[in-house]
Design an enzyme around this catalytic site. Sequence first.
Site, mmCIF file in Angstrom:
data_model
loop_
_atom_site.group_PDB
_atom_site.id
_atom_site.type_symbol
_atom_site.label_atom_id
_atom_site.label_comp_id
_atom_site.label_asym_id
_atom_site.label_seq_id
_atom_site.Cartn_x
_atom_site.Cartn_y
_atom_site.Cartn_z
ATOM 1 C CG HIS A 223 -1.742 1.260 1.318
ATOM 2 N ND1 HIS A 223 -2.569 1.685 0.294
ATOM 3 C CD2 HIS A 223 -1.853 2.198 2.290
ATOM 4 C CE1 HIS A 223 -3.152 2.812 0.650
ATOM 5 N NE2 HIS A 223 -2.732 3.149 1.845
ATOM 6 C CG ASP B 200 -5.228 3.675 4.331
ATOM 7 O OD1 ASP B 200 -5.638 3.311 5.452
ATOM 8 O OD2 ASP B 200 -4.327 4.509 4.192
ATOM 9 C CG HIS C 184 -6.344 7.330 1.073
ATOM 10 N ND1 HIS C 184 -5.924 6.563 0.016
ATOM 11 C CD2 HIS C 184 -5.565 6.963 2.112
ATOM 12 C CE1 HIS C 184 -4.953 5.769 0.400
ATOM 13 N NE2 HIS C 184 -4.707 5.986 1.675
#
Length: 940
Positions: free
Chosen positions: A52, A179, A429
Amino acid sequence: MLVCNMALRLRPVTVLSTGSPLSVAKCVFVCFQSCHATKPDMLNVHLVPHTHDDVGWLKTVDQYYYGGDLDRNNIQHAGVQYILDSVVDQLLKNPDRRFIYVETAFFYRWWKQQSSSMQQTVKQLVDEGRLEFVNGGWCMSDEATTHYSAVIDQMTLGLRFLNETFGVCGRPRVAWHIDPFGHAREHASMFAQMGFDGFFFGRVDYQDRARRMKDKEQELLWRASSSLTPPMADLFTGILPNGYNPPDGFCWDQLCDDAPIRDDPDLEDYNVDDVVTRFLKAANTQALAYKTNHIIMTMGSDFQYENANLWYKNLDKLILYVNANQSSGSKVNLLYSTPSCYLQELHRANLTWPLKEDDFFPYADAAHDFWTGYFTSRPALKRYERISNSNLQTCNQLEVLGGPASRKGPFGAGDSQTLSKAMAVAQHHDAVSGTEKQHVANDYAKRLAEGWQHCQVLQNPLISTFYGILASALFCFPQFSVGVYNPLAHPVTWPVRLPVNGTAYGVTDATGKPVDSQVCVLPRFISIRRFVTAALAKRGDMKRFVSEGVSSVQIHSGRQEEPRLRSERYLQVTFDPDTGLLSGLSNLETKQTIKLTQNFYWYNSSRGNNAESKQPSGAYIFRPNSSTPLVVSKTAKVQSFQVKHSVVQEVRQRFSPWVSQVVRLYADSKALELEWTVGPVPINDWQGKEVITRLDTSIKTSQLFYTDSNGREVLQRRKDFRPTWELKQTEPIAGNYYPINSRAFLKDDEDQLTVVTDRSQGGSSLQNGSLEIMLHRRLLFDDYRGVDEALNEASEIFPDGLVVRGRLFLTLDHPASAADTHRPLAQQVVLQPLLTFTDGDLSPETQLEFSGLQAALPSAVHLLTLSQWDKDSVLLRLEHQFQSDESQVNSRPVTVNLQLHWFCFSEEKLMLKEFEDPSVTEVTLRPMEIRTFLLRVSRR
C-alpha cells in the site's frame, strides 16, 4: 467513435493492444485463466501479496518514490522504486508467485525509467496474470471529500495508461480501497459503471464489523444507486478481515518484527510446527466470519516489499508446510492468489448475498474514535482543490476549442496534463482529505499551482486570438477588459466581483451598453477595501466588458440601520433587531417563509484527558469535549453594516475579531450567499477549536436531514441511527457527522432549505430543524493515527494561524421542485467562470463574444467532460444530473443528438465518426446515467 455506453466501462469488445492478434488472443486466454486451482472440499486460503503506497502522506510523492536518508526517512522508511524493482525480480524466480499493484502514479513513473527489455519482461508478467493491477486509478482516492468529476478524471488517467500499455490483461477487474476512512455510495456506483466486478476495502465501523462477523455478512451486494436500474450500479463488495495487513504474527517484511520460518530441523530455533499451528488457527478463526470455503488474506502493508525476497521466501515455505499437513487430514489449502481470482471463486459458489443500499459513513474504529474531523481538515486546501478542478475543466475545454494552436505558439508549449496529474494526486486519501503532514500539504498545493501555470500558457494563444491582444490572469489597470468564460453548457448569471483601487468605474457589455454595477467600500474588518460588482449573463461562452475611469458608478459604504434584504422576484431576508442575526427567509415567488437563525460556534477539542477515553481531536478524529458548542460572539448584538444597490445588497456582520460574514443577495438570484471569514482561530487559551456555523429553522425535520454523496446522489440521514445495524451511540456530536461534498438540506412536507457549499465540509443535524456545518479546525494535539503532528495551520502571510474564507448558498423551495434549483446551482459553484484581463482599449475588429456551442444542452444534461484525447479525437462525457424521483420536470429521460454544433477557434470542427446507422447519434440519458464518447476532429 462510440467507446462505451457507461463512463469508463473497462470491458469493451475491442481489445487495445500493441501486440499482434495472436498475442492478444493468447493474452486474453492466459490472464483470465491464470488463477491457481483450488480444492472444493477444503478451506482455500487466498494469499494476496500487496503493498500500500500512499501518493503522499508523511512524505511527499517524490520523497516516497525515491526514498533515501535525505528524504525524511527519519519520518518513515519508504522507497517505491525499490519495491517495484524487487517484486519484479522475485516474480521471475517462481511462476507460482503473484503480486497486485494499485497506484498508477508511482508505476507510471517507474515504467518510464525502465529499459525496453525490462518493459517487455513486465508485460509478460502481466499477460500471464502473475502481476495484476487492481483499482488502477492514478491514486487510491478519498471517498468523503472528493467530487465525482475529479474522481472520474483521476481514474481515467490511470486506467488509460494501463490499457494503452498492457491491453486487456492490464485492465483492473477489482476496485481496491483498502485505506480510505469510510466509503461513499457514489464511489461504488462509479466503480460499477466503470465495469469492475467487485470492490474490496479494509476499514469499516467497529460496530458494523462486529455485527457482520457474527452474521457472516462481510461480503455483500452493494446497490449503489436509487436511480440507475439494477444491476447498473450493483457491485459485489468484500470487507477484508485484517484491514489490509497480514494476520498477527505473519508479517515478513523488513519493516516487521515477526520471526521468519526456520525450517532446518538441525537448528535449535526450528519453528515450522509452531508457525503451521498458529496459521491453521488464524485461518479457521477467520473462516467463521465468512460464508464460503474461500477466505482472503492480505500479505503486505504500507510500503512493504522493498526487499521482496523476505516476503516470498517465507510465503513459499508457509504454503509448502501448511499444505503438507493435508496428508495428515488437514482441510486447509493455501495458494498464491489475487482479488480477482478470489472473487471468481465466490462467484462460482452461487450464493445469495445480503443487500446494502446506504453507505459506510461515519467510520469509527473505537467507541470514542470517529473519523469525521477530516471532512473539514485543511479547508483552504479543500477549496484550492475544488477551484483547481474547475480550472482543469475549463483548460480542457479551451484546449479542444483552440485546436493545435492552443498547444504551441509565441507563449511556449502549454499543456493540460500537468494540472490533470496534479489534480489526480490531490484526490489521494491523504491529500484533499487534509490528513497529511504540513510539508506534504504544501507540496500538493505547489503541484496544483504549477498545473495552473501550464494551463495559462495553453490558454494564452487562444484568448489572445479571441481578444486580438495579450490576456493575463493578473491585472492592475485603470482601464481594462474582462473575459468571462463559462465552462457549463447552460446559460448562467454569475456575479463578477473585482478588487479595485479607485472609486469611479463604469462597466459596459460586449455591445457597448452599460451594465448595472457598483463600487463598494468595505468596513475595516474586511481586508480588501473596494470591489466593483456586476452581474453577467452567459451561455456556455466567453464574453467581455470594459471598465473605465468614469464617474457613472455610485460608491456605497456601510450604513447603520436595521438590516433587511429583498430582491424584486425571489428572496427576502430579515434580521433580528435585538441580536443582528438572521431571523427569517422568504421565497417571494412561491410565497414560502421560514424562521431562520444563523450563528457561529466552536467546539472545545478534546486533549485526550477524558475519563472515557484518551483520544484527542486531530486531523482525522473529531472529538469535542462537550456536546454544547460555545458561541463565538461575546456581545449581545453582532456589529453590522448594510449596503443596498440594484446589483447587490449586503449585510456585513462582525461576530468577533476572528469571525466575520457578508450576507449577500444579488438581484434576480434564487440563492442567498453567506460569505464567511474565519481566522486566525485563537489558541492562546490552550484550547483547540472546531468552528461551525449553525442554521436553526422552523422546518419540522423529525430527526432527518440529507447530504450528497461525492456531489451526485443524495442520501437520507437520521440522528443516532444506522440503517444496517443497531447503533450504540458513544459520541453524540462526532458520531452524527457526515461528509457534505456540495450540498445538504432540511425538509418537511412544505419547505426545503438547501445549503450548497463551495468545498467539502463536515456537518450534521443534531436538533430538529437545525443544520450545522464545520468551517475550520485548529488543534493542539495529534490524534495518534500516524501523522504525529497537530492540525495547526499557519503560513508566511498568516503566521498567527490560517485565515480561511468561503461561501455557503441558501435556497428555499418546495421539496418537489427544490432540485431544479440546487442541482444547477451546485454545478455552477463547482464549475465557476474563468476570468481573464486585458489592458487598455480594444480595437474595432476585436471579437467580443464567442460560444463553443450553438445552443445550450437540455437542463437535465450536464457537460461533464470535454477534453483532448489524442491528436485526432476528443473525449466527451454527458451525464443526466438528476435523480429519478426529485423533479417533476427534470427527472425524465432526455435524448440528445450527438451531432452537436461545436465552434472552434481553429480551422477545425468536432463531429461524430460516420455510422452506417444514423440513429446511433441519438443518445438517451436516464436519471444519473453517464455516457462517454470519442469525437473525431475533422479539419476543414
